[in-house]
Design a protein around this motif. Sequence first.
Motif, PDB file in Angstrom:
ATOM      1  N   SER A  88       0.828  -1.207   0.000  1.00  0.00           N
ATOM      2  CA  SER A  88       0.000   0.000   0.000  1.00  0.00           C
ATOM      3  C   SER A  88       0.863   1.258   0.000  1.00  0.00           C
ATOM      4  CB  SER A  88      -0.949  -0.010   1.199  1.00  0.00           C
ATOM      5  OG  SER A  88      -0.242   0.008   2.418  1.00  0.00           O
ATOM      6  N   HIS A  89       1.957   1.256   0.752  1.00  0.00           N
ATOM      7  CA  HIS A  89       2.830   2.432   0.787  1.00  0.00           C
ATOM      8  C   HIS A  89       3.558   2.619  -0.545  1.00  0.00           C
ATOM      9  CE1 HIS A  89       3.139   2.906   5.452  1.00  0.00           C
ATOM     10  NE2 HIS A  89       1.903   2.956   4.984  1.00  0.00           N
ATOM     11  N   THR A  90       3.921   1.515  -1.181  1.00  0.00           N
ATOM     12  CA  THR A  90       4.574   1.624  -2.490  1.00  0.00           C
ATOM     13  C   THR A  90       3.637   2.251  -3.509  1.00  0.00           C
ATOM     14  OG1 THR A  90       5.971  -0.313  -2.025  1.00  0.00           O
ATOM     15  CG2 THR A  90       5.720   0.330  -4.330  1.00  0.00           C
ATOM     16  N   LEU A  91       2.369   1.847  -3.486  1.00  0.00           N
ATOM     17  CA  LEU A  91       1.397   2.451  -4.402  1.00  0.00           C
ATOM     18  C   LEU A  91       1.182   3.919  -4.077  1.00  0.00           C
ATOM     19  CD1 LEU A  91      -0.624   2.268  -6.683  1.00  0.00           C
ATOM     20  CD2 LEU A  91      -2.309   1.370  -5.068  1.00  0.00           C
ATOM     21  N   LEU A  92       1.154   4.260  -2.794  1.00  0.00           N
ATOM     22  CA  LEU A  92       0.984   5.658  -2.400  1.00  0.00           C
ATOM     23  C   LEU A  92       2.106   6.537  -2.938  1.00  0.00           C
ATOM     24  CD1 LEU A  92      -0.269   5.464   1.287  1.00  0.00           C
ATOM     25  CD2 LEU A  92      -1.328   6.781  -0.547  1.00  0.00           C
ATOM     26  N   HIS A  93       3.314   6.023  -2.906  1.00  0.00           N
ATOM     27  CA  HIS A  93       4.461   6.818  -3.341  1.00  0.00           C
ATOM     28  C   HIS A  93       4.706   6.739  -4.849  1.00  0.00           C
ATOM     29  CE1 HIS A  93       5.666   6.244   1.056  1.00  0.00           C
ATOM     30  NE2 HIS A  93       5.469   7.539   0.896  1.00  0.00           N
ATOM     31  N   HIS A  94       4.007   5.832  -5.521  1.00  0.00           N
ATOM     32  CA  HIS A  94       4.107   5.730  -6.982  1.00  0.00           C
ATOM     33  C   HIS A  94       2.687   5.642  -7.531  1.00  0.00           C
ATOM     34  CE1 HIS A  94       7.968   4.188  -5.421  1.00  0.00           C
ATOM     35  NE2 HIS A  94       8.489   4.770  -6.492  1.00  0.00           N
ATOM     36  N   TYR A  95       1.925   6.698  -7.277  1.00  0.00           N
ATOM     37  CA  TYR A  95       0.498   6.687  -7.611  1.00  0.00           C
ATOM     38  C   TYR A  95       0.306   7.094  -9.066  1.00  0.00           C
ATOM     39  CZ  TYR A  95      -4.503   6.926  -6.856  1.00  0.00           C
ATOM     40  OH  TYR A  95      -5.854   6.696  -6.920  1.00  0.00           O
ATOM     41  N   ASP A  96       0.590   6.143  -9.937  1.00  0.00           N
ATOM     42  CA  ASP A  96       0.376   6.323 -11.372  1.00  0.00           C
ATOM     43  C   ASP A  96       0.093   4.949 -11.964  1.00  0.00           C
ATOM     44  OD1 ASP A  96       2.883   5.043 -11.495  1.00  0.00           O
ATOM     45  OD2 ASP A  96       3.952   6.944 -11.707  1.00  0.00           O
ATOM     46  N   LEU A  97      -0.101   4.880 -13.268  1.00  0.00           N
ATOM     47  CA  LEU A  97      -0.468   3.621 -13.895  1.00  0.00           C
ATOM     48  C   LEU A  97       0.622   2.567 -13.724  1.00  0.00           C
ATOM     49  CD1 LEU A  97      -2.442   1.964 -15.568  1.00  0.00           C
ATOM     50  CD2 LEU A  97      -1.401   2.932 -17.642  1.00  0.00           C
ATOM     51  N   ALA A  98       1.883   2.981 -13.928  1.00  0.00           N
ATOM     52  CA  ALA A  98       2.980   2.018 -13.774  1.00  0.00           C
ATOM     53  C   ALA A  98       3.049   1.502 -12.341  1.00  0.00           C
ATOM     54  CB  ALA A  98       4.310   2.669 -14.167  1.00  0.00           C
ATOM     55  N   GLY A  99       2.882   2.412 -11.381  1.00  0.00           N
ATOM     56  CA  GLY A  99       2.900   1.995  -9.985  1.00  0.00           C
ATOM     57  C   GLY A  99       1.760   1.057  -9.653  1.00  0.00           C
ATOM     58  N   ALA A 100       0.580   1.319 -10.215  1.00  0.00           N
ATOM     59  CA  ALA A 100      -0.580   0.463  -9.965  1.00  0.00           C
ATOM     60  C   ALA A 100      -0.359  -0.932 -10.535  1.00  0.00           C
ATOM     61  CB  ALA A 100      -1.830   1.094 -10.567  1.00  0.00           C
ATOM     62  N   LEU A 101       0.185  -1.015 -11.754  1.00  0.00           N
ATOM     63  CA  LEU A 101       0.419  -2.316 -12.368  1.00  0.00           C
ATOM     64  C   LEU A 101       1.474  -3.104 -11.603  1.00  0.00           C
ATOM     65  CD1 LEU A 101       0.365  -1.322 -16.164  1.00  0.00           C
ATOM     66  CD2 LEU A 101      -1.408  -2.552 -14.878  1.00  0.00           C
TER      67      LEU A 101
ATOM     68  N   ALA B  88      11.921  -6.159   0.131  1.00  0.00           N
ATOM     69  CA  ALA B  88      12.328  -5.854  -1.247  1.00  0.00           C
ATOM     70  C   ALA B  88      11.197  -5.279  -2.086  1.00  0.00           C
ATOM     71  CB  ALA B  88      12.862  -7.125  -1.913  1.00  0.00           C
ATOM     72  N   ILE B  89       9.961  -5.280  -1.580  1.00  0.00           N
ATOM     73  CA  ILE B  89       8.809  -4.869  -2.385  1.00  0.00           C
ATOM     74  C   ILE B  89       8.957  -3.468  -2.989  1.00  0.00           C
ATOM     75  CG2 ILE B  89       6.379  -4.145  -2.165  1.00  0.00           C
ATOM     76  CD1 ILE B  89       5.882  -6.720  -0.584  1.00  0.00           C
ATOM     77  N   PRO B  90       9.358  -2.431  -2.225  1.00  0.00           N
ATOM     78  CA  PRO B  90       9.406  -1.090  -2.822  1.00  0.00           C
ATOM     79  C   PRO B  90      10.339  -0.978  -4.031  1.00  0.00           C
ATOM     80  CG  PRO B  90       9.482  -0.955  -0.431  1.00  0.00           C
ATOM     81  CD  PRO B  90       9.651  -2.399  -0.784  1.00  0.00           C
ATOM     82  N   THR B  91      11.375  -1.795  -4.080  1.00  0.00           N
ATOM     83  CA  THR B  91      12.323  -1.715  -5.201  1.00  0.00           C
ATOM     84  C   THR B  91      12.421  -3.064  -5.934  1.00  0.00           C
ATOM     85  OG1 THR B  91      14.144  -2.150  -3.633  1.00  0.00           O
ATOM     86  CG2 THR B  91      13.697   0.149  -4.214  1.00  0.00           C
ATOM     87  N   ALA B  92      11.330  -3.832  -5.895  1.00  0.00           N
ATOM     88  CA  ALA B  92      11.349  -5.160  -6.521  1.00  0.00           C
ATOM     89  C   ALA B  92      11.532  -5.078  -8.031  1.00  0.00           C
ATOM     90  CB  ALA B  92      10.064  -5.915  -6.202  1.00  0.00           C
TER      91      ALA B  92
ATOM     92  N   LEU C  71      -6.713  -1.441  -1.965  1.00  0.00           N
ATOM     93  CA  LEU C  71      -6.845  -0.282  -2.853  1.00  0.00           C
ATOM     94  C   LEU C  71      -7.686   0.814  -2.192  1.00  0.00           C
ATOM     95  CD1 LEU C  71      -6.174   0.897  -5.609  1.00  0.00           C
ATOM     96  CD2 LEU C  71      -8.200  -0.255  -6.532  1.00  0.00           C
ATOM     97  N   ALA C  72      -8.773   0.429  -1.532  1.00  0.00           N
ATOM     98  CA  ALA C  72      -9.597   1.416  -0.839  1.00  0.00           C
ATOM     99  C   ALA C  72      -8.828   2.081   0.299  1.00  0.00           C
ATOM    100  CB  ALA C  72     -10.860   0.748  -0.301  1.00  0.00           C
ATOM    101  N   ALA C  73      -7.940   1.336   0.952  1.00  0.00           N
ATOM    102  CA  ALA C  73      -7.117   1.917   2.019  1.00  0.00           C
ATOM    103  C   ALA C  73      -6.210   3.013   1.472  1.00  0.00           C
ATOM    104  CB  ALA C  73      -6.284   0.825   2.687  1.00  0.00           C
ATOM    105  N   VAL C  74      -5.654   2.773   0.285  1.00  0.00           N
ATOM    106  CA  VAL C  74      -4.817   3.795  -0.357  1.00  0.00           C
ATOM    107  C   VAL C  74      -5.655   5.032  -0.670  1.00  0.00           C
ATOM    108  CG1 VAL C  74      -3.482   4.342  -2.434  1.00  0.00           C
ATOM    109  CG2 VAL C  74      -3.187   2.128  -1.290  1.00  0.00           C
ATOM    110  N   GLY C  75      -6.874   4.817  -1.198  1.00  0.00           N
ATOM    111  CA  GLY C  75      -7.754   5.947  -1.497  1.00  0.00           C
ATOM    112  C   GLY C  75      -8.130   6.720  -0.254  1.00  0.00           C
ATOM    113  N   SER C  76      -8.404   6.030   0.846  1.00  0.00           N
ATOM    114  CA  SER C  76      -8.766   6.708   2.094  1.00  0.00           C
ATOM    115  C   SER C  76      -7.604   7.524   2.633  1.00  0.00           C
ATOM    116  CB  SER C  76      -9.211   5.676   3.139  1.00  0.00           C
ATOM    117  OG  SER C  76     -10.452   5.106   2.790  1.00  0.00           O
ATOM    118  N   GLU C  77      -6.405   6.987   2.537  1.00  0.00           N
ATOM    119  CA  GLU C  77      -5.248   7.747   3.029  1.00  0.00           C
ATOM    120  C   GLU C  77      -5.045   9.018   2.209  1.00  0.00           C
ATOM    121  OE1 GLU C  77      -0.516   7.314   4.147  1.00  0.00           O
ATOM    122  OE2 GLU C  77      -1.647   5.551   3.519  1.00  0.00           O
ATOM    123  N   ARG C  78      -5.234   8.929   0.900  1.00  0.00           N
ATOM    124  CA  ARG C  78      -5.099  10.123   0.071  1.00  0.00           C
ATOM    125  C   ARG C  78      -6.200  11.127   0.385  1.00  0.00           C
ATOM    126  NH1 ARG C  78      -1.577   9.849  -4.155  1.00  0.00           N
ATOM    127  NH2 ARG C  78      -2.777  11.348  -5.371  1.00  0.00           N
TER     128      ARG C  78
END
Length: 380
Positions: free
Chosen positions: A31-44, A91-95, A283-290
Amino acid sequence: MVQVFRQAGERVGFAELFFDLVFVFAITQISHTLLHHYDLAGALQTGFLFLAIWWVWIYSTWVFNLLDPEQPRVRGLLFTLMGLGLFMSMAIPTAFHERGWIFAAAYAGSQVLRSLFMWHHAEGRLRNTYARILTWLTAAAVFWLLGGLMHDGARVALWGIALGIEYLGPMTGMYVPGLGRDRSSDWTVRGGHIAERCGLFVIICLGETLLVSGATFAGMAWDAPGLMSFLGALAGTVGMWWVYFHWGHRRGSHQIEHSADPGALARLAFTYLHIPIVAGIVLAAVGSERAIAHPLDLGSPAEGAALIGGLVLFLIGNGLFKRVSAANFPLSHLVGLGLSVLAFLAGPWLPLWALNGVAALILAVVAVWENWSLTRNLSV
Protein backbone atom coordinates in the motif's frame (compact mmCIF):
# COMPACT_ATOMS: atom_id res chain seq x y z
CA MET A 1 8.79 -41.46 9.33
CA VAL A 2 8.57 -38.48 11.71
CA GLN A 3 4.97 -37.38 12.33
CA VAL A 4 4.39 -33.85 11.02
CA PHE A 5 0.72 -33.94 10.04
CA ARG A 6 -2.28 -32.81 12.05
CA GLN A 7 -4.07 -35.60 13.86
CA ALA A 8 -7.31 -33.82 14.68
CA GLY A 9 -8.84 -30.39 14.99
CA GLU A 10 -8.96 -27.40 12.70
CA ARG A 11 -8.09 -24.47 14.93
CA VAL A 12 -5.50 -21.97 13.81
CA GLY A 13 -2.38 -22.20 15.97
CA PHE A 14 -0.42 -19.36 17.55
CA ALA A 15 2.56 -20.18 15.33
CA GLU A 16 0.41 -19.53 12.27
CA LEU A 17 -0.72 -16.18 13.69
CA PHE A 18 2.94 -15.35 14.33
CA PHE A 19 3.68 -16.24 10.70
CA ASP A 20 0.98 -13.81 9.54
CA LEU A 21 2.85 -10.86 11.05
CA VAL A 22 5.18 -11.02 8.06
CA PHE A 23 2.22 -10.46 5.77
CA VAL A 24 1.02 -7.50 7.82
CA PHE A 25 4.35 -5.97 6.85
CA ALA A 26 3.98 -7.12 3.22
CA ILE A 27 0.55 -5.53 2.84
CA THR A 28 1.86 -2.31 4.41
CA GLN A 29 4.74 -2.29 1.94
CA ILE A 30 2.41 -2.77 -1.01
CA SER A 31 0.00 0.00 0.00
CA HIS A 32 2.83 2.43 0.79
CA THR A 33 4.57 1.62 -2.49
CA LEU A 34 1.40 2.45 -4.40
CA LEU A 35 0.98 5.66 -2.40
CA HIS A 36 4.46 6.82 -3.34
CA HIS A 37 4.11 5.73 -6.98
CA TYR A 38 0.50 6.69 -7.61
CA ASP A 39 0.38 6.32 -11.37
CA LEU A 40 -0.47 3.62 -13.89
CA ALA A 41 2.98 2.02 -13.77
CA GLY A 42 2.90 1.99 -9.99
CA ALA A 43 -0.58 0.46 -9.97
CA LEU A 44 0.42 -2.32 -12.37
CA GLN A 45 3.60 -3.12 -10.46
CA THR A 46 1.98 -3.15 -7.02
CA GLY A 47 -0.95 -5.14 -8.42
CA PHE A 48 1.48 -7.76 -9.67
CA LEU A 49 3.32 -7.84 -6.34
CA PHE A 50 0.02 -8.18 -4.50
CA LEU A 51 -0.87 -11.25 -6.57
CA ALA A 52 2.53 -12.76 -5.73
CA ILE A 53 2.16 -12.04 -2.00
CA TRP A 54 -1.35 -13.50 -1.92
CA TRP A 55 -0.18 -16.61 -3.75
CA VAL A 56 2.73 -17.37 -1.43
CA TRP A 57 0.42 -16.84 1.57
CA ILE A 58 -2.44 -18.99 0.27
CA TYR A 59 -0.06 -21.82 -0.71
CA SER A 60 1.30 -21.70 2.84
CA THR A 61 -2.25 -21.84 4.18
CA TRP A 62 -2.99 -24.99 2.17
CA VAL A 63 0.18 -26.64 3.47
CA PHE A 64 -0.31 -25.70 7.13
CA ASN A 65 -3.89 -26.90 6.80
CA LEU A 66 -2.32 -30.38 6.80
CA LEU A 67 0.82 -29.87 8.90
CA ASP A 68 0.88 -29.70 12.70
CA PRO A 69 2.55 -26.40 13.74
CA GLU A 70 3.24 -27.88 17.18
CA GLN A 71 5.80 -30.27 15.69
CA PRO A 72 9.44 -29.00 15.76
CA ARG A 73 10.12 -29.73 12.09
CA VAL A 74 6.98 -27.91 11.01
CA ARG A 75 7.85 -24.93 13.19
CA GLY A 76 11.32 -24.93 11.65
CA LEU A 77 9.73 -24.75 8.20
CA LEU A 78 7.31 -22.05 9.29
CA PHE A 79 10.03 -19.86 10.82
CA THR A 80 12.24 -20.34 7.76
CA LEU A 81 9.36 -19.20 5.56
CA MET A 82 8.93 -16.20 7.87
CA GLY A 83 12.54 -15.21 7.29
CA LEU A 84 12.19 -15.53 3.53
CA GLY A 85 8.92 -13.61 3.72
CA LEU A 86 10.61 -10.74 5.54
CA PHE A 87 13.26 -10.42 2.83
CA MET A 88 10.54 -10.61 0.18
CA SER A 89 8.53 -7.89 1.96
CA MET A 90 11.54 -5.62 2.47
CA ALA A 91 12.33 -5.85 -1.25
CA ILE A 92 8.81 -4.87 -2.38
CA PRO A 93 9.41 -1.09 -2.82
CA THR A 94 12.32 -1.72 -5.20
CA ALA A 95 11.35 -5.16 -6.52
CA PHE A 96 11.27 -3.83 -10.10
CA HIS A 97 14.63 -2.13 -9.61
CA GLU A 98 17.79 -2.98 -7.70
CA ARG A 99 16.32 -5.56 -5.28
CA GLY A 100 14.44 -7.63 -7.81
CA TRP A 101 16.79 -10.56 -7.40
CA ILE A 102 16.18 -10.58 -3.62
CA PHE A 103 12.42 -10.59 -4.09
CA ALA A 104 12.65 -13.36 -6.70
CA ALA A 105 15.01 -15.54 -4.67
CA ALA A 106 12.95 -15.21 -1.47
CA TYR A 107 9.68 -15.86 -3.32
CA ALA A 108 10.90 -18.84 -5.34
CA GLY A 109 12.72 -20.24 -2.32
CA SER A 110 9.52 -20.13 -0.25
CA GLN A 111 7.44 -21.87 -2.90
CA VAL A 112 9.94 -24.63 -3.67
CA LEU A 113 11.12 -25.27 -0.09
CA ARG A 114 7.57 -25.62 1.25
CA SER A 115 6.58 -28.02 -1.53
CA LEU A 116 9.79 -30.04 -1.13
CA PHE A 117 9.07 -30.42 2.59
CA MET A 118 5.59 -31.73 1.85
CA TRP A 119 6.78 -34.11 -0.86
CA HIS A 120 9.45 -35.52 1.48
CA HIS A 121 7.06 -36.19 4.35
CA ALA A 122 3.90 -37.19 2.48
CA GLU A 123 2.87 -40.67 1.38
CA GLY A 124 0.55 -42.15 -1.22
CA ARG A 125 -1.67 -39.82 -3.24
CA LEU A 126 -0.60 -36.77 -1.24
CA ARG A 127 3.03 -37.42 -2.17
CA ASN A 128 2.04 -37.61 -5.84
CA THR A 129 0.10 -34.37 -5.46
CA TYR A 130 3.14 -32.56 -4.12
CA ALA A 131 5.37 -34.10 -6.76
CA ARG A 132 3.16 -32.34 -9.30
CA ILE A 133 3.07 -29.09 -7.33
CA LEU A 134 6.85 -29.18 -6.88
CA THR A 135 7.29 -29.68 -10.63
CA TRP A 136 5.12 -26.67 -11.47
CA LEU A 137 6.64 -24.39 -8.84
CA THR A 138 10.20 -25.37 -9.79
CA ALA A 139 9.43 -24.49 -13.40
CA ALA A 140 8.07 -21.14 -12.25
CA ALA A 141 11.11 -20.59 -10.02
CA VAL A 142 13.38 -20.70 -13.06
CA PHE A 143 11.54 -17.72 -14.55
CA TRP A 144 11.43 -15.90 -11.20
CA LEU A 145 15.19 -16.20 -10.77
CA LEU A 146 16.00 -15.32 -14.39
CA GLY A 147 13.69 -12.30 -14.16
CA GLY A 148 15.39 -11.17 -10.95
CA LEU A 149 18.67 -10.97 -12.86
CA MET A 150 17.18 -9.01 -15.76
CA HIS A 151 15.99 -5.41 -16.02
CA ASP A 152 12.94 -3.48 -17.17
CA GLY A 153 10.84 -5.23 -19.83
CA ALA A 154 12.74 -8.53 -19.68
CA ARG A 155 12.10 -8.80 -15.94
CA VAL A 156 8.41 -7.99 -16.37
CA ALA A 157 8.02 -10.62 -19.12
CA LEU A 158 9.82 -13.38 -17.22
CA TRP A 159 8.01 -12.67 -13.96
CA GLY A 160 4.71 -12.56 -15.83
CA ILE A 161 5.40 -16.05 -17.18
CA ALA A 162 6.37 -17.25 -13.69
CA LEU A 163 3.23 -15.96 -12.01
CA GLY A 164 1.10 -17.22 -14.90
CA ILE A 165 2.50 -20.73 -14.43
CA GLU A 166 1.66 -20.64 -10.72
CA TYR A 167 -1.88 -19.34 -11.17
CA LEU A 168 -2.71 -21.73 -14.01
CA GLY A 169 -1.36 -24.78 -12.22
CA PRO A 170 -4.36 -25.52 -9.96
CA MET A 171 -6.76 -24.92 -12.86
CA THR A 172 -5.10 -27.75 -14.81
CA GLY A 173 -4.98 -30.12 -11.85
CA MET A 174 -1.20 -29.59 -11.81
CA TYR A 175 -0.93 -31.86 -14.84
CA VAL A 176 2.51 -33.42 -15.32
CA PRO A 177 3.28 -35.94 -18.11
CA GLY A 178 3.69 -39.36 -16.54
CA LEU A 179 2.07 -38.27 -13.29
CA GLY A 180 -1.29 -37.22 -14.68
CA ARG A 181 -3.42 -34.60 -12.95
CA ASP A 182 -4.94 -34.13 -9.53
CA ARG A 183 -8.65 -34.34 -8.86
CA SER A 184 -10.22 -32.00 -6.35
CA SER A 185 -11.55 -35.03 -4.49
CA ASP A 186 -7.92 -35.98 -3.76
CA TRP A 187 -7.38 -32.76 -1.81
CA THR A 188 -8.11 -33.53 1.80
CA VAL A 189 -8.58 -30.14 3.43
CA ARG A 190 -9.94 -29.02 6.76
CA GLY A 191 -12.54 -26.55 5.57
CA GLY A 192 -12.96 -24.70 8.84
CA HIS A 193 -9.23 -24.04 9.05
CA ILE A 194 -9.04 -22.71 5.47
CA ALA A 195 -12.03 -20.41 6.07
CA GLU A 196 -10.60 -19.11 9.34
CA ARG A 197 -7.19 -18.43 7.80
CA CYS A 198 -8.72 -16.44 4.92
CA GLY A 199 -10.89 -14.49 7.36
CA LEU A 200 -7.79 -13.61 9.36
CA PHE A 201 -6.05 -12.35 6.21
CA VAL A 202 -9.02 -10.09 5.53
CA ILE A 203 -8.66 -8.81 9.12
CA ILE A 204 -4.98 -8.09 8.40
CA CYS A 205 -5.95 -5.93 5.42
CA LEU A 206 -8.72 -4.13 7.31
CA GLY A 207 -6.27 -3.52 10.13
CA GLU A 208 -3.86 -1.97 7.65
CA THR A 209 -6.62 0.47 6.64
CA LEU A 210 -7.15 1.51 10.26
CA LEU A 211 -3.42 1.84 10.95
CA VAL A 212 -2.73 3.89 7.85
CA SER A 213 -5.77 6.13 8.37
CA GLY A 214 -4.95 6.73 12.03
CA ALA A 215 -1.26 7.40 11.39
CA THR A 216 -2.05 9.84 8.57
CA PHE A 217 -4.67 11.78 10.51
CA ALA A 218 -2.54 11.85 13.67
CA GLY A 219 0.17 13.79 11.83
CA MET A 220 -2.22 16.44 10.45
CA ALA A 221 -3.99 19.47 11.77
CA TRP A 222 -7.32 18.19 13.08
CA ASP A 223 -9.60 20.38 11.03
CA ALA A 224 -13.13 19.58 9.86
CA PRO A 225 -12.34 18.27 6.33
CA GLY A 226 -9.58 15.99 7.61
CA LEU A 227 -11.80 14.74 10.43
CA MET A 228 -14.61 13.98 7.98
CA SER A 229 -12.19 12.01 5.78
CA PHE A 230 -10.91 10.06 8.77
CA LEU A 231 -14.43 9.25 9.98
CA GLY A 232 -15.34 8.19 6.44
CA ALA A 233 -12.34 5.84 6.38
CA LEU A 234 -13.32 4.40 9.75
CA ALA A 235 -16.95 3.92 8.68
CA GLY A 236 -15.85 2.36 5.40
CA THR A 237 -13.60 -0.13 7.19
CA VAL A 238 -16.42 -1.12 9.53
CA GLY A 239 -18.71 -1.45 6.50
CA MET A 240 -16.26 -3.77 4.73
CA TRP A 241 -15.97 -5.88 7.86
CA TRP A 242 -19.76 -6.14 8.08
CA VAL A 243 -20.30 -6.98 4.41
CA TYR A 244 -17.67 -9.73 4.49
CA PHE A 245 -18.12 -11.29 7.93
CA HIS A 246 -21.76 -10.85 8.93
CA TRP A 247 -23.20 -13.25 6.37
CA GLY A 248 -20.69 -14.17 3.68
CA HIS A 249 -17.83 -15.61 5.69
CA ARG A 250 -20.10 -17.38 8.14
CA ARG A 251 -22.11 -19.00 5.34
CA GLY A 252 -18.99 -19.85 3.34
CA SER A 253 -17.39 -21.45 6.40
CA HIS A 254 -20.46 -23.59 7.00
CA GLN A 255 -20.58 -24.67 3.38
CA ILE A 256 -16.95 -25.77 3.14
CA GLU A 257 -17.15 -27.59 6.48
CA HIS A 258 -20.07 -29.67 5.19
CA SER A 259 -19.09 -29.96 1.52
CA ALA A 260 -18.72 -33.32 -0.20
CA ASP A 261 -15.78 -31.83 -2.17
CA PRO A 262 -14.08 -29.29 0.14
CA GLY A 263 -10.96 -29.21 -2.03
CA ALA A 264 -12.82 -27.80 -5.03
CA LEU A 265 -14.63 -25.26 -2.86
CA ALA A 266 -11.40 -24.19 -1.16
CA ARG A 267 -9.75 -23.68 -4.54
CA LEU A 268 -12.60 -21.60 -5.99
CA ALA A 269 -14.07 -19.65 -3.07
CA PHE A 270 -11.09 -19.20 -0.77
CA THR A 271 -8.14 -19.24 -3.18
CA TYR A 272 -9.28 -17.38 -6.30
CA LEU A 273 -12.43 -15.47 -5.32
CA HIS A 274 -10.76 -13.90 -2.27
CA ILE A 275 -8.29 -12.09 -4.53
CA PRO A 276 -10.64 -9.19 -5.51
CA ILE A 277 -11.92 -9.00 -1.90
CA VAL A 278 -8.46 -8.49 -0.45
CA ALA A 279 -7.23 -6.33 -3.35
CA GLY A 280 -10.28 -4.11 -2.98
CA ILE A 281 -9.58 -3.53 0.71
CA VAL A 282 -5.94 -2.61 0.03
CA LEU A 283 -6.84 -0.28 -2.85
CA ALA A 284 -9.60 1.42 -0.84
CA ALA A 285 -7.12 1.92 2.02
CA VAL A 286 -4.82 3.80 -0.36
CA GLY A 287 -7.75 5.95 -1.50
CA SER A 288 -8.77 6.71 2.09
CA GLU A 289 -5.25 7.75 3.03
CA ARG A 290 -5.10 10.12 0.07
CA ALA A 291 -8.50 11.53 1.06
CA ILE A 292 -7.31 12.14 4.64
CA ALA A 293 -4.08 13.77 3.46
CA HIS A 294 -5.80 15.99 0.85
CA PRO A 295 -9.47 16.21 1.87
CA LEU A 296 -10.30 19.30 -0.18
CA ASP A 297 -8.91 17.98 -3.48
CA LEU A 298 -11.57 16.98 -5.99
CA GLY A 299 -12.24 13.30 -6.69
CA SER A 300 -10.66 13.09 -10.12
CA PRO A 301 -10.77 9.80 -12.05
CA ALA A 302 -7.30 9.02 -10.71
CA GLU A 303 -8.48 9.49 -7.11
CA GLY A 304 -11.74 7.69 -7.78
CA ALA A 305 -9.80 4.72 -9.16
CA ALA A 306 -8.60 3.98 -5.63
CA LEU A 307 -11.55 5.08 -3.48
CA ILE A 308 -14.34 3.78 -5.69
CA GLY A 309 -12.29 1.22 -7.62
CA GLY A 310 -11.38 -0.51 -4.37
CA LEU A 311 -15.04 -0.57 -3.38
CA VAL A 312 -16.03 -2.07 -6.74
CA LEU A 313 -13.41 -4.83 -6.48
CA PHE A 314 -14.51 -5.58 -2.92
CA LEU A 315 -18.20 -5.84 -3.84
CA ILE A 316 -17.54 -7.97 -6.93
CA GLY A 317 -15.35 -10.34 -4.91
CA ASN A 318 -17.87 -10.61 -2.10
CA GLY A 319 -20.74 -11.11 -4.52
CA LEU A 320 -18.95 -13.95 -6.32
CA PHE A 321 -17.87 -15.48 -3.01
CA LYS A 322 -21.44 -15.41 -1.71
CA ARG A 323 -22.76 -16.69 -5.04
CA VAL A 324 -20.93 -19.95 -4.33
CA SER A 325 -23.13 -20.56 -1.28
CA ALA A 326 -26.36 -18.98 -2.59
CA ALA A 327 -28.67 -19.19 -5.57
CA ASN A 328 -27.84 -15.75 -7.01
CA PHE A 329 -25.37 -12.89 -6.98
CA PRO A 330 -26.71 -10.72 -4.10
CA LEU A 331 -29.02 -7.95 -5.30
CA SER A 332 -27.68 -5.70 -2.54
CA HIS A 333 -24.20 -5.97 -4.05
CA LEU A 334 -25.51 -5.22 -7.56
CA VAL A 335 -27.16 -2.07 -6.19
CA GLY A 336 -23.90 -1.18 -4.45
CA LEU A 337 -22.01 -1.57 -7.72
CA GLY A 338 -24.51 0.67 -9.52
CA LEU A 339 -24.18 3.33 -6.82
CA SER A 340 -20.39 3.03 -7.05
CA VAL A 341 -20.48 3.83 -10.76
CA LEU A 342 -22.59 6.93 -10.07
CA ALA A 343 -20.20 7.98 -7.29
CA PHE A 344 -17.22 7.61 -9.62
CA LEU A 345 -18.92 9.73 -12.30
CA ALA A 346 -19.78 12.41 -9.72
CA GLY A 347 -16.28 12.33 -8.25
CA PRO A 348 -14.78 15.27 -10.20
CA TRP A 349 -17.37 17.57 -8.57
CA LEU A 350 -16.91 16.24 -5.02
CA PRO A 351 -14.06 16.92 -2.56
CA LEU A 352 -12.26 13.78 -1.45
CA TRP A 353 -13.66 13.93 2.09
CA ALA A 354 -17.17 13.77 0.61
CA LEU A 355 -16.32 11.04 -1.91
CA ASN A 356 -14.79 8.99 0.91
CA GLY A 357 -17.99 9.43 2.89
CA VAL A 358 -20.11 8.39 -0.10
CA ALA A 359 -18.08 5.17 -0.42
CA ALA A 360 -18.76 4.41 3.25
CA LEU A 361 -22.45 5.19 2.77
CA ILE A 362 -22.65 2.76 -0.16
CA LEU A 363 -21.19 0.01 2.03
CA ALA A 364 -23.76 0.81 4.71
CA VAL A 365 -26.57 0.53 2.15
CA VAL A 366 -25.26 -2.85 0.98
CA ALA A 367 -24.85 -4.17 4.53
CA VAL A 368 -28.29 -3.03 5.72
CA TRP A 369 -30.03 -4.24 2.53
CA GLU A 370 -28.36 -7.66 2.68
CA ASN A 371 -29.10 -8.09 6.38
CA TRP A 372 -32.76 -7.09 5.90
CA SER A 373 -33.18 -9.39 2.90
CA LEU A 374 -31.62 -12.46 4.46
CA THR A 375 -33.25 -11.94 7.84
CA ARG A 376 -36.64 -11.60 6.16
CA ASN A 377 -36.11 -14.80 4.16
CA LEU A 378 -35.06 -16.74 7.28
CA SER A 379 -38.17 -15.61 9.11
CA VAL A 380 -40.55 -16.71 6.34
